[in-house]
Design a protein around this motif. Structure first.
Motif, PDB file in Angstrom:
ATOM      1  N   VAL A  33       0.833  -1.203   0.000  1.00  0.00           N
ATOM      2  CA  VAL A  33       0.000   0.000   0.000  1.00  0.00           C
ATOM      3  C   VAL A  33       0.869   1.255   0.000  1.00  0.00           C
ATOM      4  N   ALA A  34       1.978   1.246   0.736  1.00  0.00           N
ATOM      5  CA  ALA A  34       2.882   2.400   0.725  1.00  0.00           C
ATOM      6  C   ALA A  34       3.361   2.696  -0.686  1.00  0.00           C
ATOM      7  N   ALA A  35       3.712   1.645  -1.432  1.00  0.00           N
ATOM      8  CA  ALA A  35       4.144   1.834  -2.818  1.00  0.00           C
ATOM      9  C   ALA A  35       3.002   2.355  -3.683  1.00  0.00           C
ATOM     10  N   GLU A  36       1.793   1.827  -3.477  1.00  0.00           N
ATOM     11  CA  GLU A  36       0.631   2.287  -4.239  1.00  0.00           C
ATOM     12  C   GLU A  36       0.340   3.760  -3.978  1.00  0.00           C
ATOM     13  N   LEU A  37       0.662   4.241  -2.779  1.00  0.00           N
ATOM     14  CA  LEU A  37       0.431   5.640  -2.424  1.00  0.00           C
ATOM     15  C   LEU A  37       1.594   6.532  -2.831  1.00  0.00           C
ATOM     16  N   GLY A  38       2.557   5.971  -3.588  1.00  0.00           N
ATOM     17  CA  GLY A  38       3.610   6.780  -4.184  1.00  0.00           C
ATOM     18  C   GLY A  38       4.958   6.713  -3.522  1.00  0.00           C
ATOM     19  N   ALA A  39       5.100   5.975  -2.424  1.00  0.00           N
ATOM     20  CA  ALA A  39       6.359   5.958  -1.683  1.00  0.00           C
ATOM     21  C   ALA A  39       7.423   5.127  -2.389  1.00  0.00           C
ATOM     22  N   ASP A  40       8.669   5.535  -2.208  1.00  0.00           N
ATOM     23  CA  ASP A  40       9.823   4.700  -2.533  1.00  0.00           C
ATOM     24  C   ASP A  40       9.944   3.724  -1.362  1.00  0.00           C
ATOM     25  N   THR A  41       9.574   2.472  -1.586  1.00  0.00           N
ATOM     26  CA  THR A  41       9.347   1.533  -0.481  1.00  0.00           C
ATOM     27  C   THR A  41      10.383   0.423  -0.442  1.00  0.00           C
ATOM     28  N   VAL A  42      10.948   0.205   0.744  1.00  0.00           N
ATOM     29  CA  VAL A  42      11.873  -0.897   0.989  1.00  0.00           C
ATOM     30  C   VAL A  42      11.216  -1.844   1.983  1.00  0.00           C
ATOM     31  N   LEU A  43      11.104  -3.114   1.622  1.00  0.00           N
ATOM     32  CA  LEU A  43      10.526  -4.139   2.497  1.00  0.00           C
ATOM     33  C   LEU A  43      11.634  -5.074   2.952  1.00  0.00           C
ATOM     34  N   ILE A  44      11.893  -5.097   4.253  1.00  0.00           N
ATOM     35  CA  ILE A  44      12.904  -5.974   4.839  1.00  0.00           C
ATOM     36  C   ILE A  44      12.165  -7.129   5.490  1.00  0.00           C
ATOM     37  N   SER A  45      12.338  -8.311   4.927  1.00  0.00           N
ATOM     38  CA  SER A  45      11.490  -9.436   5.308  1.00  0.00           C
ATOM     39  C   SER A  45      12.282 -10.603   5.869  1.00  0.00           C
ATOM     40  N   GLY A  46      11.746 -11.173   6.943  1.00  0.00           N
ATOM     41  CA  GLY A  46      12.221 -12.456   7.414  1.00  0.00           C
ATOM     42  C   GLY A  46      11.680 -13.561   6.524  1.00  0.00           C
ATOM     43  N   PRO A  47      11.949 -14.834   6.836  1.00  0.00           N
ATOM     44  CA  PRO A  47      11.535 -15.950   5.977  1.00  0.00           C
ATOM     45  C   PRO A  47      10.012 -16.118   5.968  1.00  0.00           C
ATOM     46  N   VAL A  48       9.394 -15.872   4.818  1.00  0.00           N
ATOM     47  CA  VAL A  48       7.944 -16.047   4.658  1.00  0.00           C
ATOM     48  C   VAL A  48       7.665 -16.693   3.308  1.00  0.00           C
ATOM     49  N   ASP A  49       6.450 -17.163   3.139  1.00  0.00           N
ATOM     50  CA  ASP A  49       6.033 -17.766   1.882  1.00  0.00           C
ATOM     51  C   ASP A  49       5.002 -16.849   1.223  1.00  0.00           C
ATOM     52  N   LEU A  50       5.463 -15.654   0.820  1.00  0.00           N
ATOM     53  CA  LEU A  50       4.590 -14.657   0.212  1.00  0.00           C
ATOM     54  C   LEU A  50       5.249 -14.101  -1.041  1.00  0.00           C
ATOM     55  N   PRO A  51       4.456 -13.736  -2.056  1.00  0.00           N
ATOM     56  CA  PRO A  51       5.048 -13.126  -3.253  1.00  0.00           C
ATOM     57  C   PRO A  51       5.525 -11.708  -2.973  1.00  0.00           C
ATOM     58  N   LYS A  52       6.531 -11.281  -3.713  1.00  0.00           N
ATOM     59  CA  LYS A  52       7.053  -9.924  -3.574  1.00  0.00           C
ATOM     60  C   LYS A  52       5.996  -8.913  -4.033  1.00  0.00           C
ATOM     61  N   PRO A  53       5.691  -7.913  -3.201  1.00  0.00           N
ATOM     62  CA  PRO A  53       4.736  -6.886  -3.627  1.00  0.00           C
ATOM     63  C   PRO A  53       5.292  -6.083  -4.799  1.00  0.00           C
ATOM     64  N   SER A  54       4.433  -5.676  -5.724  1.00  0.00           N
ATOM     65  CA  SER A  54       4.894  -4.915  -6.880  1.00  0.00           C
ATOM     66  C   SER A  54       5.348  -3.520  -6.462  1.00  0.00           C
ATOM     67  N   GLY A  55       6.370  -3.036  -7.157  1.00  0.00           N
ATOM     68  CA  GLY A  55       6.862  -1.690  -6.913  1.00  0.00           C
ATOM     69  C   GLY A  55       7.636  -1.512  -5.632  1.00  0.00           C
ATOM     70  N   VAL A  56       8.066  -2.609  -5.025  1.00  0.00           N
ATOM     71  CA  VAL A  56       8.746  -2.570  -3.724  1.00  0.00           C
ATOM     72  C   VAL A  56      10.125  -3.193  -3.846  1.00  0.00           C
ATOM     73  N   LYS A  57      11.119  -2.602  -3.180  1.00  0.00           N
ATOM     74  CA  LYS A  57      12.436  -3.239  -3.092  1.00  0.00           C
ATOM     75  C   LYS A  57      12.409  -4.224  -1.927  1.00  0.00           C
ATOM     76  N   LEU A  58      12.661  -5.511  -2.209  1.00  0.00           N
ATOM     77  CA  LEU A  58      12.606  -6.550  -1.188  1.00  0.00           C
ATOM     78  C   LEU A  58      14.015  -6.927  -0.746  1.00  0.00           C
ATOM     79  N   VAL A  59      14.247  -6.860   0.568  1.00  0.00           N
ATOM     80  CA  VAL A  59      15.515  -7.280   1.164  1.00  0.00           C
ATOM     81  C   VAL A  59      15.199  -8.447   2.096  1.00  0.00           C
TER      82      VAL A  59
END
Length: 405
Positions: A224-250
């Motif tokens: 949602v942060a990315a959808e609202l226009g933010a430059d978004t960084v997602l720092i994630s532990g081990p999960v079974d989820l797809p990468k959100p669009s428009g987000v940098k995943l670490v």
């Protein structure tokens, strides 16, 4: 900007290093980016840098046909939704203005029917030279758009107009180009860092300590942060989820890795949303080999992990810091205590025993507490919808005029 096709033409100036960042940020925002370089540009930066950032081949030779089924410069010209020339030297501006096509960049620009944006970067005296001014005016008359250079200290030692506009600003302009009005993008120009999921603290190569966090709430906040226009960084532990669009995943594993990653993005963050369920303890000793089963009981000595939220609160300067508190009783009381003790601006609390929320569910029931003493309860709703409500509530408190741009 998901799947928008942007062609970046890079010409030879010291500002080429900014173009690497530009390509990276456009890719993070969801765009598909391809790059053409001039021979002079390759004197400053190797094509490999752009290949890594764009995850596409880099073009620099008109006669190097990477796909024999098409003519490369025509195919690229037709492919692009938008072409950006950054940095644009005085030389390339002169060539484009006079219809010269003597390399891959100029041949492609002559063939494209897409919008072309030119971002000049050069010495202030070159920028003010009458021939350059004349060529820029000709390009304006021909329908080209310009991203005006900013003023400041130039690589040549002069101070004045000629600095390539910052990559963040160019990306903001591109978002406006594709998304239209910024009324629905209140986080445009803001950098948001979100942590999500559990951490794993290794006991040995096959065992670890963790928790039941699914990461769904954090992933929803990042998306949602990315959808609202933010430059978004997602720092994630081990999960079974797809990468959100428009987000940098670490991706990280342990609490220590998450702390290191968050701190690396903290200084220039506008907001940090720490929704990850980080382990409070880790084994004091990590065994290099699998621990063998023995008769009787076994004891594992634990030590505290670093409190990431407290660390961020202690280091906070201009950042807005948002915490999560998953509790099993007196959620509001514990939330208010954490809000004060950890120097937070907001905390989102929920009782994980509530059947409408908790770990693994697609819905959540939370209360948003603010440093100003406001309290916003939200009934059970889908986590993605809840993320929108939470972020818009925070935006209304922090940036009430963000929709007036």
């Amino acid at each position: 900007m998901l799947n928008k096709k942007i062609l970046v033409c890079v010409t030879g100036g010291i500002a080429v290093y900014k173009s690497v960042a530009l390509v990276s940020k456009l890719s993070q925002a969801g765009a598909e980016v391809k790059v053409i370089m001039t021979a002079s540009a390759m004197e400053f930066v190797q094509p490999l840098a752009f290949q890594v950032m764009s995850r596409n081949d880099v073009y620099f030779d008109t006669f190097d046909e990477k796909d024999s089924r098409v003519i490369a410069h025509i195919d690229l010209a037709d492919w692009a939704d938008l072409v950006i020339v950054a940095p644009a030297t005085a030389n390339i501006i002169g060539k484009i203005a006079n219809g010269i096509a003597d390399d891959m960049v100029t041949s492609t620009l002559l063939a494209t029917t897409s919008d072309v944006w030119i971002a000049p970067a050069m010495n202030v005296h070159m920028y003010e030279n009458r021939s350059v001014v004349r060529n820029i005016q000709q390009l304006h008359d021909d329908g080209f758009s310009f991203i005006e250079p900013s003023e400041g200290f130039l690589a040549c030692g002069y101070v004045g107009k000629g600095r390539l506009e910052e990559p963040e600003k160019i990306v903001e302009l591109v978002k406006q180009r594709f998304l239209g009005s910024t009324a629905d993008l209140p986080l445009l120009g803001k950098k948001i860092v979100v942590t999500a999921g559990p951490t794993r603290e290794r006991i040995d190569p096959v065992r670890y300590i963790s928790n039941f966090s699914s990461g769904k709430m954090g992933y929803a906040m990042a998306e949602v942060a990315a959808e609202l226009g933010a430059d978004t960084v997602l720092i994630s532990g081990p999960v079974d989820l797809p990468k959100p669009s428009g987000v940098k995943l670490v991706q990280v594993e342990s609490a220590a890795e998450m702390l290191e990653s968050v701190l690396s993005y903290y200084d220039d963050a506008s907001m940090v949303i720490k929704s990850a369920a980080v382990a409070d303890y880790r084994p004091k000793e990590q065994h290099a080999q699998k621990m063998k089963k023995k008769d009787g009981d076994s004891t594992i000595e634990l030590e505290r992990t670093t409190d990431i939220l407290k660390t961020l609160g202690d280091k906070k300067e201009k950042q807005i810091l948002v915490g999560f508190a998953a509790e099993t009783n007196d959620a509001i009381g514990y939330g208010k205590s954490k809000l004060t003790n950890k120097n937070l601006d907001y905390i989102i609390v929920n009782d994980v025993t509530d059947p409408g929320g908790g770990f693994g569910n697609d819905t959540n029931v939370v209360t948003l507490l603010t440093r100003k003493g406001n309290q916003y309860p939200f009934e059970s709703m889908q986590k993605n919808e809840l993320a929108k409500v939470l972020l818009k509530t925070i935006i209304a408190e922090e940036w009430p005029n963000s929709n007036d741009r």
